[in-house]
Structure formats: structure tokens, C-alpha cells
Scaffold this active site. Structure first.
Site, PDB file in Angstrom:
ATOM      1  N   ASP A  16      23.986  36.935  46.938  1.00 58.74           N
ATOM      2  CA  ASP A  16      24.888  36.475  48.000  1.00 58.74           C
ATOM      3  C   ASP A  16      24.178  35.929  49.229  1.00 58.74           C
ATOM      4  O   ASP A  16      24.728  35.966  50.333  1.00 58.74           O
ATOM      5  CB  ASP A  16      25.814  37.630  48.424  1.00 58.74           C
ATOM      6  CG  ASP A  16      26.818  37.966  47.343  1.00 58.74           C
ATOM      7  OD1 ASP A  16      27.264  37.033  46.655  1.00 58.74           O
ATOM      8  OD2 ASP A  16      27.146  39.149  47.188  1.00 58.74           O
ATOM      9  N   LYS A  38      24.806  37.269  39.459  1.00 57.19           N
ATOM     10  CA  LYS A  38      26.177  36.930  39.863  1.00 57.19           C
ATOM     11  C   LYS A  38      26.084  36.086  41.125  1.00 57.19           C
ATOM     12  O   LYS A  38      25.462  36.500  42.103  1.00 57.19           O
ATOM     13  CB  LYS A  38      26.975  38.215  40.143  1.00 57.19           C
ATOM     14  CG  LYS A  38      28.428  37.941  40.507  1.00 57.19           C
ATOM     15  CD  LYS A  38      29.191  39.216  40.787  1.00 57.19           C
ATOM     16  CE  LYS A  38      28.984  39.753  42.161  1.00 57.19           C
ATOM     17  NZ  LYS A  38      29.472  38.904  43.278  1.00 57.19           N
ATOM     18  N   ASP A  65      31.219  34.391  40.487  1.00 54.11           N
ATOM     19  CA  ASP A  65      32.217  35.254  41.138  1.00 54.11           C
ATOM     20  C   ASP A  65      33.069  34.397  42.066  1.00 54.11           C
ATOM     21  O   ASP A  65      32.905  34.428  43.287  1.00 54.11           O
ATOM     22  CB  ASP A  65      31.495  36.367  41.911  1.00 54.11           C
ATOM     23  CG  ASP A  65      32.464  37.410  42.443  1.00 54.11           C
ATOM     24  OD1 ASP A  65      33.682  37.214  42.276  1.00 54.11           O
ATOM     25  OD2 ASP A  65      31.999  38.409  43.021  1.00 54.11           O
ATOM     26  N   LYS A  67      36.423  34.561  41.986  1.00 57.29           N
ATOM     27  CA  LYS A  67      37.700  35.277  42.172  1.00 57.29           C
ATOM     28  C   LYS A  67      38.870  34.295  42.154  1.00 57.29           C
ATOM     29  O   LYS A  67      39.645  34.172  43.108  1.00 57.29           O
ATOM     30  CB  LYS A  67      37.688  36.092  43.460  1.00 57.29           C
ATOM     31  CG  LYS A  67      36.649  37.200  43.415  1.00 57.29           C
ATOM     32  CD  LYS A  67      36.831  38.223  44.491  1.00 57.29           C
ATOM     33  CE  LYS A  67      35.697  39.215  44.469  1.00 57.29           C
ATOM     34  NZ  LYS A  67      34.380  38.591  44.804  1.00 57.29           N
ATOM     35  N   VAL A  68      38.987  33.637  41.030  1.00 60.13           N
ATOM     36  CA  VAL A  68      39.956  32.550  40.880  1.00 60.13           C
ATOM     37  C   VAL A  68      41.370  33.106  41.053  1.00 60.13           C
ATOM     38  O   VAL A  68      41.744  34.086  40.402  1.00 60.13           O
ATOM     39  CB  VAL A  68      39.785  31.891  39.495  1.00 60.13           C
ATOM     40  CG1 VAL A  68      40.684  30.678  39.360  1.00 60.13           C
ATOM     41  CG2 VAL A  68      38.320  31.506  39.265  1.00 60.13           C
ATOM     42  N   ASP A  70      44.711  31.063  41.776  1.00 62.32           N
ATOM     43  CA  ASP A  70      45.585  29.931  42.116  1.00 62.32           C
ATOM     44  C   ASP A  70      46.681  29.801  41.058  1.00 62.32           C
ATOM     45  O   ASP A  70      46.812  30.661  40.181  1.00 62.32           O
ATOM     46  CB  ASP A  70      44.725  28.661  42.232  1.00 62.32           C
ATOM     47  CG  ASP A  70      45.250  27.697  43.283  1.00 62.32           C
ATOM     48  OD1 ASP A  70      46.478  27.439  43.297  1.00 62.32           O
ATOM     49  OD2 ASP A  70      44.445  27.200  44.087  1.00 62.32           O
ATOM     50  N   ILE A  71      47.414  28.708  41.127  1.00 62.96           N
ATOM     51  CA  ILE A  71      48.427  28.460  40.099  1.00 62.96           C
ATOM     52  C   ILE A  71      47.703  28.167  38.783  1.00 62.96           C
ATOM     53  O   ILE A  71      46.513  27.795  38.782  1.00 62.96           O
ATOM     54  CB  ILE A  71      49.352  27.286  40.482  1.00 62.96           C
ATOM     55  CG1 ILE A  71      48.543  25.987  40.662  1.00 62.96           C
ATOM     56  CG2 ILE A  71      50.156  27.608  41.748  1.00 62.96           C
ATOM     57  CD1 ILE A  71      49.406  24.726  40.707  1.00 62.96           C
ATOM     58  N   PRO A 175      31.062  46.655  41.194  1.00 65.57           N
ATOM     59  CA  PRO A 175      30.343  46.468  42.454  1.00 65.57           C
ATOM     60  C   PRO A 175      30.667  47.587  43.439  1.00 65.57           C
ATOM     61  O   PRO A 175      31.640  48.322  43.254  1.00 65.57           O
ATOM     62  CB  PRO A 175      30.905  45.150  42.966  1.00 65.57           C
ATOM     63  CG  PRO A 175      32.310  45.148  42.476  1.00 65.57           C
ATOM     64  CD  PRO A 175      32.372  45.970  41.215  1.00 65.57           C
ATOM     65  N   GLY A 178      25.720  51.524  46.700  1.00 68.51           N
ATOM     66  CA  GLY A 178      24.761  51.410  47.805  1.00 68.51           C
ATOM     67  C   GLY A 178      25.452  51.171  49.126  1.00 68.51           C
ATOM     68  O   GLY A 178      26.127  52.053  49.651  1.00 68.51           O
ATOM     69  N   GLN A 180      28.094  49.781  50.166  1.00 69.64           N
ATOM     70  CA  GLN A 180      29.536  50.090  50.255  1.00 69.64           C
ATOM     71  C   GLN A 180      29.848  51.560  49.948  1.00 69.64           C
ATOM     72  O   GLN A 180      30.995  51.991  50.037  1.00 69.64           O
ATOM     73  CB  GLN A 180      30.337  49.182  49.320  1.00 69.64           C
ATOM     74  CG  GLN A 180      30.262  47.713  49.684  1.00 69.64           C
ATOM     75  CD  GLN A 180      31.148  46.851  48.777  1.00 69.64           C
ATOM     76  OE1 GLN A 180      32.345  47.084  48.665  1.00 69.64           O
ATOM     77  NE2 GLN A 180      30.556  45.864  48.133  1.00 69.64           N
TER      78      GLN A 180
HETATM   79  O1  NUP Z   1      35.761  44.594  44.489  1.00 73.63           O
HETATM   80  C1  NUP Z   1      34.764  43.894  44.589  1.00 73.63           C
HETATM   81  N1  NUP Z   1      33.788  44.252  45.449  1.00 73.63           N
HETATM   82  C2  NUP Z   1      32.627  43.522  45.605  1.00 73.63           C
HETATM   83  O2  NUP Z   1      31.762  43.931  46.392  1.00 73.63           O
HETATM   84  C3  NUP Z   1      34.588  42.737  43.819  1.00 73.63           C
HETATM   85  C4  NUP Z   1      33.423  41.977  43.959  1.00 73.63           C
HETATM   86  N2  NUP Z   1      33.239  40.915  43.182  1.00 73.63           N
HETATM   87  N3  NUP Z   1      32.459  42.365  44.860  1.00 73.63           N
HETATM   88  C5  NUP Z   1      31.222  41.564  44.988  1.00 73.63           C
HETATM   89  O3  NUP Z   1      30.128  42.364  44.528  1.00 73.63           O
HETATM   90  C6  NUP Z   1      30.869  41.132  46.397  1.00 73.63           C
HETATM   91  O4  NUP Z   1      31.429  39.886  46.697  1.00 73.63           O
HETATM   92  C7  NUP Z   1      29.356  41.050  46.316  1.00 73.63           C
HETATM   93  O5  NUP Z   1      28.974  39.839  45.691  1.00 73.63           O
HETATM   94  C8  NUP Z   1      28.994  42.167  45.355  1.00 73.63           C
HETATM   95  C9  NUP Z   1      28.606  43.475  46.017  1.00 73.63           C
HETATM   96  O6  NUP Z   1      27.545  43.287  46.888  1.00 73.63           O
HETATM   97  P1  NUP Z   1      26.822  44.447  47.707  1.00 73.63           P
HETATM   98  O7  NUP Z   1      27.861  45.269  48.370  1.00 73.63           O
HETATM   99  O8  NUP Z   1      26.019  45.237  46.694  1.00 73.63           O
HETATM  100  O9  NUP Z   1      25.957  43.695  48.665  1.00 73.63           O
END
Ligand code: NUP
Length: 222
Positions: A16, A38, A65, A67-68, A70-71, A175, A178, A180
Site C-alpha cells: 500500500d 496485494k 484489492d 473492492k469492486v 458498482d452496478i 487482513p 498487527g 489494526q
Molecule cells: O477489511 C479489510 N481490512 C483491510 O485492512 C479489507 C481489506 N482489504 N483490508 C486491506 O488489507 C487494507 O486496505 C490494506 O491493504 C490491508 C491491511 O493492511 P495493514 O493494516 O496490514 O497495513
């Protein structure tokens, strides 16, 4: 478990950063430890969609990633272009409803690519709307025959509950480890692989950090 991607060490690197050179610098240090990257909007909006083919040329599996959400007609186009650009898999939102998810599923199937369905998310705000409907979203996935899912490592209890709905055949990536607050051991009780971004790319020593993560993963599954 039906997944064409073979994720080395059950670890997906979330690239990211907004600078491709910085991502490559990290990848150079961890390239023998991971094989799946990713990518999402931070990198693609900064450096362009060609990032996908660049990582593919280096031999990585690439999960887009996007996260599509839309319609159906637009979802189909987003997935098609992403797959044509070389992505192995795309992450799609479920909250938009069955028809929108089906459009993604159909084009993924046609192009022999993978789709991951987001059932719930890892951030606190996900409790406001998404979490309340996560079980329904999981059911949409099952009805459509989707095999791959994204579940949050920050919610291990919900992760286990949804894994029960999805069954052993589902392949779950998670995801939130760490930074989060998610924990590897609890997460691997419902997930098949974890996604880690900041803990690796903000580390002073990404290689050692990644090795430690893999040790934890191996301990958790032993
Ligand atoms: O629920 C989600 N949480 C999340 O953090 C769905 C995700 N796709 N992500 C993604 O996972 C977020 O956008 C980032 O790319 C990665 C987690 O990154 P980090 O918290 O380990 O830096």
C-alpha cells in the site's frame, strides 16, 4: 480447498505504498519469503495499473484489492480490465448485492481468474453497517458458488461464525494483523492466509519482521 493461487507461507504482502521503487525495495528484501502481493488504490493510483504486470513479470501472484462495488455492468468491466492487465484475483464487495457480485463471478469464471468476496471488514466503522449484514453476504457468496473470501482478523469470533457458514471448502484470507490489532493465532483458526501491510513495510527491517511473522504463522498451525 479450491484455489489456483498457491500462497507461500500463508502470507500476502499488502503493497500500500504510493511509490513503486519503495515497494520494489521491500520486495527485494522479502522475495524469498512471500510469493503473493496485494495491490490497491494507493499504489495503482500513484504508479498506474501497469504495476500488476510488473509484479507478474517478477513472478508474484497479484491480488487486486479494488473492492469492486458498482452496478453489475460496471463491475464486469472493472474485473475484465483488471484481469486483462494480468491480475490473478480481484477483491469484490458483497454489500452491493447478488447481481453485482454475480457479474464479477461470471467474468472471473470466464477468464479463469479468482475472485475474493469481502464479507466483513476489519476497521471499527465496519460495525456500523457491514457487520450487521455479514452473514447474509456470506450466504450470497455460497449461493453463487464463490470459494474465496476476505474476513477480518480483528473480529476472530465473527470470523469463526462466518467460517462455519462458508464451510471447510472456502478459502479465506484475512487482513488486520498487527497495526489494526488482529492476532495471527486467532486468525488462522478461521483463515487460510493472512494479509500484512504496514507491519512489514513500515518496519526498519522488513526481512526480519517477515521472518518473525512466518515463525508465528508456523507456530499457530503446528
Ligand atoms: O477489511 C479489510 N481490512 C483491510 O485492512 C479489507 C481489506 N482489504 N483490508 C486491506 O488489507 C487494507 O486496505 C490494506 O491493504 C490491508 C491491511 O493492511 P495493514 O493494516 O496490514 O497495513
Amino acid at each position: 480447498m479450491v484455489i489456483k493461487l498457491k500462497i507461500k507461507n500463508k502470507l500476502i504482502f499488502a503493497a500500500d505504498l504510493d511509490n513503486l521503487d519503495e515497494v520494489n525495495n521491500i520486495l527485494n528484501q522479502i522475495s524469498n519469503l512471500i510469493n503473493t502481493v496485494k495491490i490497491g488504490y494507493p499504489l495503482v493510483l500513484s504508479e498506474g495499473i501497469e504495476c500488476i504486470s510488473k509484479f507478474k513479470n517478477l513472478g508474484y501472484n497479484v491480488i487486486a484489492d479494488f473492492k469492486v462495488a458498482d452496478i453489475p455492468a460496471t463491475n464486469k468491466k472493472i474485473c475484465k480490465i483488471t484481469f486483462e492487465k494480468g491480475a490473478d484475483a480481484i477483491i469484490v464487495h458483497g454489500f452491493v448485492g447478488k447481481d453485482s457480485v454475480k457479474a464479477c463471478k461470471d467474468i472471473a469464471k470466464k477468464m479463469n481468474k479468482e475472485l475474493f468476496l469481502v464479507v466483513d471488514m476489519s476497521h471499527p466503522g465496519s460495525r456500523q453497517f457491514l457487520e450487521k449484514n455479514s452473514k447474509e453476504i456470506a450466504k450470497i457468496g455460497l449461493e453463487l458458488g464463490i470459494k474465496n473470501y476476505v474476513l477480518p482478523s480483528t473480529k476472530p469470533k465473527i470470523g469463526l461464525e462466518i467460517r462455519k457458514i462458508l464451510g471447510d471448502e472456502a478459502f479465506v484470507i484475512s487482513p488486520g494483523i498487527g497495526v489494526q490489532g488482529g492476532e495471527i493465532k486467532k486468525t488462522l483458526k478461521f483463515a487460510d492466509a493472512i494479509i500484512v501491510g504496514r507491519s512489514i513495510y513500515q518496519s526498519k527491517d522488513p526481512m526480519t519482521t517477515t521472518k518473525k511473522l512466518i515463525n508465528h504463522i508456523n507456530l499457530a498451525i503446528s
